[in-house]
Scaffold this active site. Structure first.
Site, PDB file in Angstrom:
ATOM      1  N   ASP A   1      22.402  -5.220  14.273  1.00 33.55           N
ATOM      2  CA  ASP A   1      21.568  -4.812  13.172  1.00 33.55           C
ATOM      3  C   ASP A   1      22.189  -3.660  12.949  1.00 33.55           C
ATOM      4  OD1 ASP A   1      20.532  -7.475  13.031  1.00 33.55           O
ATOM      5  OD2 ASP A   1      18.767  -6.727  14.131  1.00 33.55           O
TER       6      ASP A   1
HETATM    7  N1  URA Z   1      18.845  -9.069  18.076  1.00 35.37           N
HETATM    8  C1  URA Z   1      18.409  -8.403  17.255  1.00 35.37           C
HETATM    9  O1  URA Z   1      17.430  -8.796  16.601  1.00 35.37           O
HETATM   10  N2  URA Z   1      19.362  -7.432  16.712  1.00 35.37           N
HETATM   11  C2  URA Z   1      20.264  -7.261  17.094  1.00 35.37           C
HETATM   12  O2  URA Z   1      20.954  -6.287  16.670  1.00 35.37           O
HETATM   13  C3  URA Z   1      20.749  -7.640  18.087  1.00 35.37           C
HETATM   14  C4  URA Z   1      20.083  -8.753  18.705  1.00 35.37           C
END
Ligand code: URA
Length: 236
Positions: free
Chosen positions: A101
């Site tokens: 993310d």
């Molecule tokens: N899970 C998430 O919620 N975000 C990420 O960036 C990676 C795994």
């Protein structure tokens, strides 16, 4: 000399299986001649076209990046935000293997090797990913057990995982939790916490398979060694 379907999948155009279909369907030519035989081998000088387009055959490059916050895990962004590819000094057409993310930090691999990317992204591959999460509230044992065993997320049960409280900070009422998952669904860790009422404040990926962030600071990267690339292939 390499098999034609391997050359096509390596270039990132398609998976190995799709490449075989393309060949059988007469969509592939070598030096101007349509090839329908799966066993055909080509060398670096042969001109391969798929659906009329010449395949670009670059040197394979593999990077391990310590992704900072506020960087997007894609090749380009229509909102002009910085991408993981912007952080790497190369002319090769690399892209991230999977996503983190915008606000998640930590380890992410980038490559122009479509075959390796397909291997690692395949849902059956079960590549382990280790995260360190900071969540609001006290993370109770029952919830750790529930998340580790699997919960329903968008109608599909999550695969067995490990969620373990590392420490709790009473003053700020936040828990620090070690997480190991093998899937890579969108926002998976945040959504799993959210499903049980925990807000994720910070999330960092510390390990991807056997690879970690040792020796790197946020924003830094290194190339993988040949041995590491071989090990990733062997996760097959
Ligand atoms: N899970 C998430 O919620 N975000 C990420 O960036 C990676 C795994």
């Amino acid at each position: 000399m390499e098999r034609l379907q391997k050359v096509i999948s390596n270039s990132g155009v398609s998976s190995r299986r799709k490449a075989e279909e393309l060949i059988l369907n007469g969509k592939v030519s070598v030096n101007g001649e349509v090839i329908r035989e799966l066993g055909t081998k080509v060398n670096g000088n042969d001109i391969v076209t798929v659906n009329g387009e010449v395949l670009r055959r670059e040197r394979k490059e593999y990077y391990l990046l310590y992704k900072p916050r506020e960087v997007i895990s894609s090749v380009s962004d229509d909102k002009g935000r910085k991408t993981v590819v912007d952080l790497i000094d190369t002319k090769a057409r690399i892209y991230p293997i999977g996503r983190l993310d915008y606000d998640t930090t930590g380890i992410i691999l980038l490559t122009n090797d479509g075959e390796l990317s397909n291997i690692l992204m395949h849902p059956s591959r079960d590549v382990t990913k280790e995260y360190y999460a900071k969540v609001k509230g006290f993370f109770i044992k029952e919830d750790a057990l529930k998340l580790s065993g699997g919960i329903m997320l968008n109608g599909v049960k999550t695969k067995p995982a490990k969620f373990k409280l590392d420490k709790y900070d009473k003053k700020s009422d936040t828990s620090y939790v070690k997480v190991i998952i093998t899937e890579g669904r969108n926002h998976q860790v945040r959504n799993m916490f959210m499903a049980l009422g925990y807000d994720t404040v910070k999330l960092k990926r510390e390990k991807y398979a056997f690879l970690d962030l040792k020796g790197l600071r946020s924003g830094e990267y290194r190339e993988l060694t040949t041995h590491e690339v071989k090990q990733l292939y062997s996760l097959k």
